[in-house]
Motif scaffolding. Structure first.
Motif, mmCIF file in Angstrom:
data_model
loop_
_atom_site.group_PDB
_atom_site.id
_atom_site.type_symbol
_atom_site.label_atom_id
_atom_site.label_comp_id
_atom_site.label_asym_id
_atom_site.label_seq_id
_atom_site.Cartn_x
_atom_site.Cartn_y
_atom_site.Cartn_z
ATOM 1 N N PRO A 285 25.205 56.108 12.473
ATOM 2 C CA PRO A 285 24.106 57.070 12.394
ATOM 3 C C PRO A 285 24.046 57.715 11.005
ATOM 4 O O PRO A 285 25.071 57.998 10.397
ATOM 5 N N ASP A 286 22.823 57.931 10.533
ATOM 6 C CA ASP A 286 22.614 58.593 9.254
ATOM 7 C C ASP A 286 22.967 60.055 9.414
ATOM 8 O O ASP A 286 22.651 60.629 10.453
ATOM 9 N N PRO A 287 23.645 60.733 8.542
ATOM 10 C CA PRO A 287 24.039 60.332 7.206
ATOM 11 C C PRO A 287 25.423 59.707 7.146
ATOM 12 O O PRO A 287 25.923 59.430 6.068
ATOM 13 N N PHE A 288 26.068 59.456 8.279
ATOM 14 C CA PHE A 288 27.422 58.898 8.263
ATOM 15 C C PHE A 288 27.347 57.404 8.035
ATOM 16 O O PHE A 288 27.138 56.627 8.956
ATOM 17 N N VAL A 289 27.513 56.970 6.784
ATOM 18 C CA VAL A 289 27.526 55.547 6.487
ATOM 19 C C VAL A 289 28.888 55.115 5.959
ATOM 20 O O VAL A 289 29.168 53.934 5.856
ATOM 21 N N ILE A 290 29.737 56.104 5.633
ATOM 22 C CA ILE A 290 31.056 55.795 5.109
ATOM 23 C C ILE A 290 31.939 57.030 5.270
ATOM 24 O O ILE A 290 31.467 58.160 5.134
ATOM 25 N N GLY A 291 33.203 56.843 5.608
ATOM 26 C CA GLY A 291 34.104 57.982 5.783
ATOM 27 C C GLY A 291 35.549 57.528 5.834
ATOM 28 O O GLY A 291 35.842 56.334 5.823
ATOM 29 N N VAL A 292 36.452 58.503 5.892
ATOM 30 C CA VAL A 292 37.875 58.190 5.946
ATOM 31 C C VAL A 292 38.566 59.147 6.900
ATOM 32 O O VAL A 292 38.222 60.326 6.975
ATOM 33 N N GLU A 293 39.493 58.607 7.664
ATOM 34 C CA GLU A 293 40.370 59.412 8.518
ATOM 35 C C GLU A 293 41.794 59.108 8.073
ATOM 36 O O GLU A 293 42.163 57.941 7.908
ATOM 37 N N GLU A 294 42.553 60.159 7.860
ATOM 38 C CA GLU A 294 43.896 59.977 7.335
ATOM 39 C C GLU A 294 44.881 60.755 8.193
ATOM 40 O O GLU A 294 44.682 61.931 8.473
#
Length: 131
Positions: free
Chosen positions: A74-83
Motif C-alpha cells: 500500500p502507498d506510501p509504504f513501498v520500502i522499509g526495514v525491520e531490525e
C-alpha cells in the motif's frame, strides 16, 4: 549510501565499501528507476545505525539479512526495514527489486554483517545519544 543502476550486459549485484558509505551496484534488470532512489534513501537512513568495526577488533555475530519482496504494497509504504537483535528484514515492493537481486543482497549483507556494529543514535554526528 549510493545505489547505481548498471546498464549493459548483466552483472551480479555487489556492495562496494567507500570512505563515506557503500555503493550498491545493481543491474537495470534487477532494480527499477524508482527503486534506485528509494533504496538509496532507505540505506542511507539505515546506515545511521551502523558503523564498521574498528580495525583489529574481533568480528561480531552473523546477522541474517533478508530482502522480502511483497507485491502491491500500500502507498506510501513501498520500502522499509525491520531490525531486531538477531535479524534485519528489508521489505520492498516487488516492482522495485527482482527476486534474484533480493536473494543476492541478502547473502551479501549477511556475509558482511560480522564486520559491522550497531551504534547509538547520533554516533555519526559525533554525538553519543546519551544525556
Amino acid at each position: 549510501m549510493q545505489v547505481e543502476r548498471v546498464q549493459g550486459g548483466y552483472v551480479e549485484p555487489e556492495i562496494i565499501d567507500l570512505e563515506d558509505g557503500c555503493l550498491f551496484r545493481l543491474h537495470k534488470d534487477d532494480i527499477s528507476e524508482d527503486g534506485q532512489k528509494l533504496l538509496a534513501d532507505l540505506l542511507t537512513e539505515q546506515a545511521q545505525r551502523w558503523a564498521p568495526r574498528p580495525p583489529g577488533s574481533p568480528l561480531g555475530p552473523v546477522i541474517p539479512v533478508v530482502w522480502e519482496r511483497v507485491p502491491d504494497l500500500p502507498d506510501p509504504f513501498v520500502i522499509g526495514v525491520e531490525e531486531g537483535p538477531g535479524f534485519i528484514t528489508y521489505t520492498v515492493d516487488a516492482a522495485l527489486l527482482s527476486q534474484r537481486a533480493a536473494d543476492y543482497l541478502g547473502r551479501l549483507d549477511t556475509e558482511r554483517s560480522p564486520h559491522w556494529q550497531r551504534v547509538p543514535k547520533g554516533y555519526h554526528d559525533g554525538e553519543t545519544g546519551a544525556e
